[in-house]
Enzyme design. Structure first.
Site, PDB file in Angstrom:
ATOM      1  N   ASN A  49       0.788  -1.200  -0.020  1.00 25.94           N
ATOM      2  CA  ASN A  49      -0.018   0.058   0.006  1.00 25.94           C
ATOM      3  C   ASN A  49       0.855   1.190   0.002  1.00 25.94           C
ATOM      4  OD1 ASN A  49      -2.383  -1.088  -0.146  1.00 25.94           O
ATOM      5  ND2 ASN A  49      -2.669  -1.475   2.065  1.00 25.94           N
ATOM      6  N   HIS A  50       0.492   2.273  -0.757  1.00 29.05           N
ATOM      7  CA  HIS A  50       0.910   3.510  -0.859  1.00 29.05           C
ATOM      8  C   HIS A  50       0.290   4.263   0.362  1.00 29.05           C
ATOM      9  CE1 HIS A  50       2.466   3.226  -5.099  1.00 29.05           C
ATOM     10  NE2 HIS A  50       2.892   2.170  -4.451  1.00 29.05           N
ATOM     11  N   PRO A  51       1.127   5.586   0.838  1.00 34.06           N
ATOM     12  CA  PRO A  51       0.276   6.420   1.828  1.00 34.06           C
ATOM     13  C   PRO A  51      -0.839   6.877   1.248  1.00 34.06           C
ATOM     14  CG  PRO A  51       2.278   7.342   0.965  1.00 34.06           C
ATOM     15  CD  PRO A  51       2.284   6.029   0.581  1.00 34.06           C
TER      16      PRO A  51
END
Ligand SMILES: CC(C)(COP(=O)(O)OP(=O)(O)OC[C@H]1O[C@@H](n2cnc3c(N)ncnc32)[C@H](O)[C@@H]1OP(=O)(O)O)[C@@H](O)C(=O)NCCC(=O)NCCS
Length: 210
Positions: free
Chosen positions: A88-90
């Site tokens: 997951n990306h922020p």
């Protein structure tokens, strides 16, 4: 002669005597600090055996904080894979661009949630299924082909679709409770093989006498 050999790399020998090289026992080809895998769990893919971890869970880095835990006797079909929480990306700011992954000094988003992915024993994951971060799949569950599993799956459920929903429960609740209590996957392999007719035919009384 025993049917299964827990030490094998390629556990399937074809009727013509050749080893089926696309299927591997995960435990015997994966050495990854964030993965725990039980005996007899297999996966089929066309890569090299040493590439198995990267094909099964492409975003689970050796430095990741989450774990991928897979029980015993899990059957994972070709094309299926796990997206684990390091993928997951922020998402809380104004950009999802992962600026900090590009240099070793800043690598890793420590404020992102870390969620383990857990697969119980005797789970069958059909062709091309994707398992999303943090999901727990209960013992004896079946994931239909091409599913995207984004929520937990109860033991002995059959789930399918995108997002995967309940297709049906495999057995009534009281039978499921008995199977979970029996936990045949924890028996020694010779006892499991000796009781295969009862396991395959669904003879619970015979299994309880075993
Ligand atoms: C999940 C599965 C085991 C169900 O088998 P089944 O009980 O014979 O299923 P049915 O064909 O009777 O379908 C039952 C329901 O599930 C649905 N369904 C079946 N496969 C599905 C899938 N892949 N995704 C979503 N829904 C599915 C059907 O539409 C049907 O829904 P309905 O009751 O609303 O009509 C099977 O469809 C499957 O996906 N097998 C995986 C095979 C595979 O990938 N093998 C790879 C090598 S191991």
């Amino acid at each position: 002669m025993p049917l299964l050999d827990a030490t094998a790399t390629h556990p399937i020998t074809l009727p013509d005597g050749r080893l089926y090289r696309d299927t591997v026992y995960l435990k015997n080809v994966i050495d990854h600090p964030r993965m725990e895998i039980g005996d007899f769990s297999y996966y089929t893919h066309s890569g090299e055996p040493e590439d198995t971890a990267g094909i099964l869970a492409p975003y689970l880095f050796r430095s990741s904080l989450e774990r991928l835990v897979i029980g015993k006797f899990v059957q994972i079909a070709r094309g299926s894979y796990f997206i684990t929480s390091s993928a997951n990306h922020p998402m809380t700011g104004f950009t999802a661009y992962p600026f900090r992954i590009f240099k070793p000094e800043t690598f890793g988003y420590k404020d992102l949630p870390v969620r383990d992915t857990i697969v119980g024993h005797d789970v069958w994951i059909g062709h091309n299924a994707a398992i999303m971060p943090g999901v727990t799949i209960g013992h004896g569950a079946i994931v239909a082909a091409a599913s995207v599993v984004a929520r937990d799956v109860p033991p002995y459920a059959v789930v399918g679709g995108n997002p995967a929903g309940l297709i049906r429960m495999r057995y009534p609740a009281e039978i499921i409770a008995e199977l979970l209590e029996l936990a045949w996957w924890d028996w020694p392999i010779d006892k499991i093989e000796a009781n295969l007719p009862a396991l395959e035919s669904g003879d619970l009384a015979a299994l309880k006498r075993a």
